[in-house]
Enzyme design. Structure first.
Site, mmCIF file in Angstrom:
data_model
loop_
_atom_site.group_PDB
_atom_site.id
_atom_site.type_symbol
_atom_site.label_atom_id
_atom_site.label_comp_id
_atom_site.label_asym_id
_atom_site.label_seq_id
_atom_site.Cartn_x
_atom_site.Cartn_y
_atom_site.Cartn_z
ATOM 1 N N CYS A 88 0.815 -1.222 0.000
ATOM 2 C CA CYS A 88 0.000 0.000 0.000
ATOM 3 C C CYS A 88 0.847 1.270 0.000
ATOM 4 O O CYS A 88 0.636 2.171 -0.810
ATOM 5 C CB CYS A 88 -0.983 -0.006 1.162
ATOM 6 S SG CYS A 88 -0.235 0.059 2.813
ATOM 7 N N HIS A 138 -2.775 0.900 6.978
ATOM 8 C CA HIS A 138 -3.001 0.852 5.531
ATOM 9 C C HIS A 138 -3.125 2.281 5.001
ATOM 10 O O HIS A 138 -3.558 3.176 5.720
ATOM 11 C CB HIS A 138 -4.275 0.064 5.205
ATOM 12 C CG HIS A 138 -4.522 -0.132 3.742
ATOM 13 N ND1 HIS A 138 -3.678 -0.856 2.941
ATOM 14 C CD2 HIS A 138 -5.508 0.314 2.926
ATOM 15 C CE1 HIS A 138 -4.147 -0.865 1.690
ATOM 16 N NE2 HIS A 138 -5.256 -0.155 1.658
ATOM 17 N N HIS A 154 -5.719 1.458 -4.379
ATOM 18 C CA HIS A 154 -4.814 0.940 -3.358
ATOM 19 C C HIS A 154 -4.333 -0.462 -3.711
ATOM 20 O O HIS A 154 -4.846 -1.094 -4.633
ATOM 21 C CB HIS A 154 -5.483 0.969 -1.982
ATOM 22 C CG HIS A 154 -6.609 -0.004 -1.808
ATOM 23 N ND1 HIS A 154 -6.854 -0.632 -0.619
ATOM 24 C CD2 HIS A 154 -7.555 -0.459 -2.652
ATOM 25 C CE1 HIS A 154 -7.906 -1.427 -0.741
ATOM 26 N NE2 HIS A 154 -8.350 -1.333 -1.957
#
Length: 180
Positions: A88, A138, A154
């Site tokens: 990510c 994240h 993402h």
């Protein structure tokens, strides 16, 4: 009075901060001014003033978004930062660096480098940081709101690929690398 090297350097740095380069200046004809110095003149056929620094950053943020979108389909790999696989934060670092904006490597460091903004103020290219009891886990690039949900690009987890998705939780905050 002739310019000193220090004055010339300060002037060059000021122009560089405005996005004016030697190639930009060469497009402007120099004319002699009283006292033997040179000055520049502007004609209607010349380009307008350079884009402001704030606008340049905004354009780079949008370029980063576009670069990330072009990575759709690339594989997730833990610790990877491109060009063929990403985690990510690696996707964010790759896209922003290619757009000319340096970004730290990890999602928590990226969250620390970004200026926090309200979700309602999110603009395309801003960053989304997902958090839990252990902190930021994240990160994603915000695209737009759709039916009350944030859409993002993402690289989510092992076995998946870079893709566009809606947020699965409301436990995230917005961040931007744009200037205030």
């Amino acid at each position: 009075m002739p310019a000193t090297p220090r004055t010339v350097r300060a002037f060059a740095l000021a122009l560089a901060g405005l996005g004016i380069t030697a190639s930009t200046m060469s497009a402007v004809p120099a004319t002699a001014a009283p006292g033997g110095t040179t000055s520049t003149t502007t004609t209607s056929t010349q380009k307008a003033a350079p884009v402001s620094a704030k606008r340049q950053v905004a354009n780079r943020v949008l370029k980063a978004r576009d670069i990330a979108l072009r990575q759709r389909g690339d594989a997730y790999a833990y610790g990877a930062a491109g060009p063929a696989s990403f985690d990510c934060s690696g996707l964010i670092r790759y896209a922003y660096s290619r757009a000319g904006i340096p970004v730290p490597r990890t999602s928590s460091a990226q969250a620390g480098a970004a200026r926090r903004i309200a979700k309602k103020d999110m603009r395309p290219g801003d960053l989304m940081f997902f958090y839990g009891s252990g902190g930021v886990y994240h990160a994603a690039i915000f695209l737009r709101w759709s039916r009350g949900q944030a859409l993002m690009v993402h690289s989510p987890r092992p076995g998946s690929r870079v893709h566009v998705a809606a947020s699965w939780t409301s436990s995230w905050f917005g961040g931007t690398l744009r200037r205030a």
